[in-house]
Scaffold this motif. Sequence first.
Motif, PDB file in Angstrom:
ATOM      1  N   LEU A 232      29.762  11.298 -39.193  1.00 31.35           N
ATOM      2  CA  LEU A 232      30.415  11.319 -38.199  1.00 31.35           C
ATOM      3  C   LEU A 232      31.125  12.825 -39.324  1.00 31.35           C
ATOM      4  O   LEU A 232      30.290  13.553 -39.401  1.00 31.35           O
ATOM      5  CB  LEU A 232      30.909  11.315 -37.437  1.00 31.35           C
ATOM      6  CG  LEU A 232      31.730  12.154 -36.706  1.00 31.35           C
ATOM      7  CD1 LEU A 232      31.411  13.270 -35.488  1.00 31.35           C
ATOM      8  CD2 LEU A 232      33.358  11.725 -36.104  1.00 31.35           C
ATOM      9  N   ILE A 235      27.896  14.534 -40.752  1.00 29.50           N
ATOM     10  CA  ILE A 235      27.750  15.595 -40.199  1.00 29.50           C
ATOM     11  C   ILE A 235      28.083  16.614 -40.369  1.00 29.50           C
ATOM     12  O   ILE A 235      28.444  17.728 -40.344  1.00 29.50           O
ATOM     13  CB  ILE A 235      27.247  14.933 -38.305  1.00 29.50           C
ATOM     14  CG1 ILE A 235      26.271  13.685 -38.913  1.00 29.50           C
ATOM     15  CG2 ILE A 235      27.346  16.378 -38.171  1.00 29.50           C
ATOM     16  CD1 ILE A 235      26.132  13.429 -37.424  1.00 29.50           C
ATOM     17  N   GLN A 240      30.083  21.893 -40.601  1.00 31.61           N
ATOM     18  CA  GLN A 240      30.846  22.864 -40.966  1.00 31.61           C
ATOM     19  C   GLN A 240      30.628  24.022 -42.089  1.00 31.61           C
ATOM     20  O   GLN A 240      31.400  25.290 -42.518  1.00 31.61           O
ATOM     21  CB  GLN A 240      32.661  22.399 -41.394  1.00 31.61           C
ATOM     22  CG  GLN A 240      33.120  22.029 -39.752  1.00 31.61           C
ATOM     23  CD  GLN A 240      33.600  22.645 -39.468  1.00 31.61           C
ATOM     24  OE1 GLN A 240      33.550  23.619 -39.673  1.00 31.61           O
ATOM     25  NE2 GLN A 240      33.049  22.093 -38.221  1.00 31.61           N
TER      26      GLN A 240
ATOM     27  N   MET B   1      27.300  14.856 -31.916  1.00 35.05           N
ATOM     28  CA  MET B   1      28.157  14.631 -32.124  1.00 35.05           C
ATOM     29  C   MET B   1      28.952  15.633 -33.038  1.00 35.05           C
ATOM     30  O   MET B   1      30.383  15.883 -32.198  1.00 35.05           O
ATOM     31  CB  MET B   1      27.918  13.537 -32.228  1.00 35.05           C
ATOM     32  CG  MET B   1      29.829  12.946 -31.530  1.00 35.05           C
ATOM     33  SD  MET B   1      30.297  11.246 -32.301  1.00 35.05           S
ATOM     34  CE  MET B   1      32.310  11.408 -31.466  1.00 35.05           C
ATOM     35  N   GLY B   2      28.653  15.693 -34.057  1.00 34.28           N
ATOM     36  CA  GLY B   2      28.939  16.311 -34.995  1.00 34.28           C
ATOM     37  C   GLY B   2      29.195  17.593 -34.585  1.00 34.28           C
ATOM     38  O   GLY B   2      30.463  18.302 -34.568  1.00 34.28           O
ATOM     39  N   ASN B   3      28.345  18.383 -33.854  1.00 32.90           N
ATOM     40  CA  ASN B   3      27.754  19.863 -33.515  1.00 32.90           C
ATOM     41  C   ASN B   3      28.807  19.703 -32.164  1.00 32.90           C
ATOM     42  O   ASN B   3      30.075  21.190 -32.248  1.00 32.90           O
ATOM     43  CB  ASN B   3      26.444  19.708 -32.696  1.00 32.90           C
ATOM     44  CG  ASN B   3      26.740  21.577 -33.457  1.00 32.90           C
ATOM     45  OD1 ASN B   3      26.961  22.325 -33.496  1.00 32.90           O
ATOM     46  ND2 ASN B   3      25.403  22.003 -33.062  1.00 32.90           N
ATOM     47  N   PHE B   5      32.004  18.359 -31.252  1.00 33.26           N
ATOM     48  CA  PHE B   5      33.450  18.256 -32.126  1.00 33.26           C
ATOM     49  C   PHE B   5      32.906  19.957 -32.594  1.00 33.26           C
ATOM     50  O   PHE B   5      34.699  20.311 -33.233  1.00 33.26           O
ATOM     51  CB  PHE B   5      32.917  17.468 -33.160  1.00 33.26           C
ATOM     52  CG  PHE B   5      34.611  17.083 -33.617  1.00 33.26           C
ATOM     53  CD1 PHE B   5      35.608  17.099 -33.188  1.00 33.26           C
ATOM     54  CD2 PHE B   5      34.255  17.442 -35.291  1.00 33.26           C
ATOM     55  CE1 PHE B   5      36.506  16.437 -33.848  1.00 33.26           C
ATOM     56  CE2 PHE B   5      36.194  17.250 -35.534  1.00 33.26           C
ATOM     57  CZ  PHE B   5      37.043  16.174 -34.565  1.00 33.26           C
ATOM     58  N   ALA B   6      32.020  20.534 -33.971  1.00 35.12           N
ATOM     59  CA  ALA B   6      32.463  21.460 -34.403  1.00 35.12           C
ATOM     60  C   ALA B   6      33.212  23.061 -33.759  1.00 35.12           C
ATOM     61  O   ALA B   6      33.929  23.884 -33.452  1.00 35.12           O
ATOM     62  CB  ALA B   6      31.498  22.088 -34.929  1.00 35.12           C
TER      63      ALA B   6
END
Lengths: 260, 86
Positions: A232, A235, A240, B1-3, B5-6
């Motif tokens: 995670l 990613i 970011q 999922m990371g996206n 979250f971002a």
Amino acid sequence: MSKTTTKKVYSDVAGPLEQFDIKPLYDINVAGYDLSLTNSSAWMIGILLFVWAFMFFGMRKAELVPGRWQSMVEGLHEFVVGMVDENIGPKGRSFVPFIFSLFIFILVANVAGLLPYSFTVTSHIAVTFAFAAFIFVMCILIGIFRHGFAWFGFFLPPGTPWYLMPLIIPIEIISFLSRPITLSVRLFANMTAGHILLKIFAGFVVSLGVAGGIWSVVGVLPLAMNTALYALELIVAIVQAYVFALLTTVYLNDSINLEH
Amino acid sequence: MGNAFAQGTRLALELVAGILVGAALGYFLDSWLGSSPFGMIGGFLLGMVAGFVNLMRAVNQERAKVSQAEVAALPRVEDDDEESLF
């Protein structure tokens, strides 16, 4: 399994915040200012060298049919050019070098922070806010140079009734001033939170493993969790860096193409 | 999922940053004009509005992106049997 050994091991496990400590590696003092080479600046220099080597050796023998390394460099460049074209348009081509440097530096800094024993440069608000403040000032200067006084019309959305102007203009100004804060805090908070989480779960693995017996078996759970978190975090590190570069292009677009 | 979250952290920050900037502006206005506490109260409220404006803009931006992705995905539907899809 006595209590004293447990205590000793606990104190040996690094605290979750220790990874963010800035340690001077080489003391430099210029006119009373502390300009020491710290682990943070050492990592930044390392990142710059890595980026330079990646670009230089990738493009040293540039061929019409690119090899593996050359196509990696070209792919990254195409990606940034595409992002700038999509968000700014043809006028944004002169900003490609800036956005590209910003993107690749933050990307490498974020990913390098995931290496064991590394220092995450972007986990310090001083670093991310320096970037964001620079971008903010740059946006204002570009706006004023390109559009003159008309740029201040940016704070007045078209079609605003005159009686709402005293309310809308301060709101737009606050909204504009909050840009560098969101830009810097987002990157800093994502990197810091992720790294603290990784350290805490790693601490669980060690303390459960030391506890012995059935607890050592339970220790597999945080280990699995840490592995998943690592994926995670990878990613998050890439996303970011992308978000930072993307929002920079969006903000620059507002200065270059005055839409309202 | 990371996206996702971002995106979540982005939306949360838009609101908080607006309030912080508004309150800070109000605070400095107070120390400059000596109008404490009205500058800070007004700044806080204005900052909250600005935060919501930012939030709405960010959400609309995200939504526009999703609809573009849906448009890009449209030709794939034509190849399939439409009856079985709906």
